[in-house]
Design a protein around this motif. Structure first.
Motif, PDB file in Angstrom:
ATOM      1  N   VAL A   1      99.649  60.594 -42.135  1.00 51.05           N
ATOM      2  CA  VAL A   1      99.399  59.495 -43.070  1.00 51.05           C
ATOM      3  C   VAL A   1      98.213  59.844 -43.957  1.00 51.05           C
ATOM      4  CG1 VAL A   1      98.688  57.067 -43.307  1.00 51.05           C
ATOM      5  CG2 VAL A   1     100.349  57.723 -41.541  1.00 51.05           C
ATOM      6  N   ARG A   2      97.135  60.338 -43.350  1.00 52.02           N
ATOM      7  CA  ARG A   2      95.922  60.665 -44.105  1.00 52.02           C
ATOM      8  C   ARG A   2      96.184  61.718 -45.178  1.00 52.02           C
ATOM      9  NH1 ARG A   2      90.836  59.651 -43.635  1.00 52.02           N
ATOM     10  NH2 ARG A   2      90.732  59.069 -41.459  1.00 52.02           N
TER      11      ARG A   2
ATOM     12  N   ASP B   1     104.857  62.696 -44.679  1.00 51.92           N
ATOM     13  CA  ASP B   1     105.701  61.657 -44.096  1.00 51.92           C
ATOM     14  C   ASP B   1     105.318  61.453 -42.636  1.00 51.92           C
ATOM     15  OD1 ASP B   1     107.160  61.225 -46.407  1.00 51.92           O
ATOM     16  OD2 ASP B   1     108.654  62.747 -45.910  1.00 51.92           O
TER      17      ASP B   1
ATOM     18  N   TYR C   1     106.683  56.332 -38.623  1.00 54.50           N
ATOM     19  CA  TYR C   1     106.171  55.034 -38.200  1.00 54.50           C
ATOM     20  C   TYR C   1     106.893  54.497 -36.973  1.00 54.50           C
ATOM     21  CZ  TYR C   1     103.203  54.954 -42.295  1.00 54.50           C
ATOM     22  OH  TYR C   1     102.232  55.264 -43.203  1.00 54.50           O
TER      23      TYR C   1
ATOM     24  N   VAL D   1     101.530  47.517 -42.679  1.00 55.44           N
ATOM     25  CA  VAL D   1     101.901  48.719 -43.422  1.00 55.44           C
ATOM     26  C   VAL D   1     103.418  48.789 -43.568  1.00 55.44           C
ATOM     27  CG1 VAL D   1     101.971  51.250 -43.328  1.00 55.44           C
ATOM     28  CG2 VAL D   1      99.843  50.040 -42.842  1.00 55.44           C
ATOM     29  N   ARG D   2     104.129  48.523 -42.494  1.00 56.25           N
ATOM     30  CA  ARG D   2     105.597  48.606 -42.528  1.00 56.25           C
ATOM     31  C   ARG D   2     106.207  47.541 -43.426  1.00 56.25           C
ATOM     32  NH1 ARG D   2     108.181  51.035 -37.200  1.00 56.25           N
ATOM     33  NH2 ARG D   2     109.636  51.711 -38.771  1.00 56.25           N
TER      34      ARG D   2
ATOM     35  N   GLU E   1     104.879  46.710 -46.077  1.00 56.69           N
ATOM     36  CA  GLU E   1     104.363  47.102 -47.383  1.00 56.69           C
ATOM     37  C   GLU E   1     103.428  46.056 -47.967  1.00 56.69           C
ATOM     38  OE1 GLU E   1     107.422  48.599 -49.949  1.00 56.69           O
ATOM     39  OE2 GLU E   1     108.302  49.779 -48.327  1.00 56.69           O
TER      40      GLU E   1
ATOM     41  N   ARG F   1      96.630  52.595 -46.838  1.00 55.00           N
ATOM     42  CA  ARG F   1      97.112  53.442 -45.746  1.00 55.00           C
ATOM     43  C   ARG F   1      95.949  53.947 -44.890  1.00 55.00           C
ATOM     44  NH1 ARG F   1     102.175  52.141 -45.569  1.00 55.00           N
ATOM     45  NH2 ARG F   1     103.457  52.752 -47.303  1.00 55.00           N
ATOM     46  N   ASN F   2      94.790  54.140 -45.514  1.00 53.71           N
ATOM     47  CA  ASN F   2      93.633  54.599 -44.734  1.00 53.71           C
ATOM     48  C   ASN F   2      93.234  53.586 -43.673  1.00 53.71           C
ATOM     49  OD1 ASN F   2      93.354  57.104 -45.805  1.00 53.71           O
ATOM     50  ND2 ASN F   2      91.675  56.582 -47.186  1.00 53.71           N
ATOM     51  N   ASN F   3      93.567  52.309 -43.894  1.00 56.05           N
ATOM     52  CA  ASN F   3      93.260  51.279 -42.899  1.00 56.05           C
ATOM     53  C   ASN F   3      93.964  51.592 -41.581  1.00 56.05           C
ATOM     54  OD1 ASN F   3      92.296  48.839 -41.808  1.00 56.05           O
ATOM     55  ND2 ASN F   3      94.158  47.774 -42.422  1.00 56.05           N
ATOM     56  N   ILE F   4      95.232  51.942 -41.647  1.00 55.48           N
ATOM     57  CA  ILE F   4      95.971  52.245 -40.414  1.00 55.48           C
ATOM     58  C   ILE F   4      95.444  53.530 -39.789  1.00 55.48           C
ATOM     59  CG2 ILE F   4      97.928  53.457 -41.487  1.00 55.48           C
ATOM     60  CD1 ILE F   4      98.232  51.075 -38.529  1.00 55.48           C
ATOM     61  N   VAL F   5      95.082  54.494 -40.633  1.00 54.31           N
ATOM     62  CA  VAL F   5      94.534  55.745 -40.104  1.00 54.31           C
ATOM     63  C   VAL F   5      93.231  55.476 -39.359  1.00 54.31           C
ATOM     64  CG1 VAL F   5      93.547  57.994 -40.723  1.00 54.31           C
ATOM     65  CG2 VAL F   5      95.634  57.192 -41.860  1.00 54.31           C
TER      66      VAL F   5
END
Length: 184
Positions: free
Chosen positions: A31-32, A36, A39, A103-104, A106, A111-115
């Motif tokens: 993700v970072r 792909d 998920y 995230v899923r 949308e 995306r960095n939040n989930i990372v």
């Protein structure tokens, strides 16, 4: 006499959890870097951590810790508050699941939040397991007696780890984990 089954099960659980954390960390790095990420794998790992540790692993540790706290409160206190750590881990797992859902779906979530949440989750679990392996388990072996281990043995929830003992459930995650480890 130490109950070798209880401690062997806990150590095996830690080894297995470490494998899943490696896979989760791998997906976070995808993700970072903008690659792909799978998920479904991330969700599967989170689902595993939402179920298995609280149903089987942590209750066994809690029994051992409660007996240790009664037998030697000073040494138990030096280890820390495992019950509170387990509760915090449960909370972090739920929060990670919610972040993944965002995230899923949308949602407007970077995306960095989930990372960052995955990395914090992995670090929290790894630190917890290292501390238990290095401090908690050896002290429990040293302090608890035969009567304690017998009582613990009588109260162990018998279980089959659906992911790591090849039972039904988590088949997709099991295949992905094995493929990931084959490519290491």
């Amino acid at each position: 006499m130490v109950d070798p089954l209880a401690l062997a099960n806990l150590r095996e659980d830690h080894a297995n959890a470490s494998r899943l954390l490696d896979l989760l960390d791998h997906e976070a790095q995808a993700v970072r870097s903008g690659d792909d990420a799978d998920y479904d794998v991330i969700e599967g790992v989170i689902d595993y951590f939402k179920g298995y540790p609280d149903a089987f692993h942590h209750p066994l540790e809690d029994q051992i810790f409660n007996r240790l706290s009664k037998a030697d409160p000073t040494r138990a206190k030096a280890i820390g508050d495992l019950l509170a750590e387990h509760a915090a881990m449960r909370k972090e797992t739920v929060e990670l699941a919610a972040a993944l859902d965002s995230v899923r779906l949308e949602a407007e979530v970077p995306r960095n939040n989930i990372v960052e949440k995955i990395e914090a989750f992995v670090a929290m679990y790894r630190g917890h397991m290292v501390a238990e392996d290095a401090q908690f388990f050896p002290v429990a072996v040293e302090v608890l007696g035969d009567t304690d281990w017998e009582a613990i043995r009588q109260n162990i929830n018998e279980h089959d780890d659906l992911l790591f003992r090849g039972k039904e459930g988590f088949e997709g995650l099991r295949k992905r984990l094995l493929a990931f480890e084959d490519n290491l």
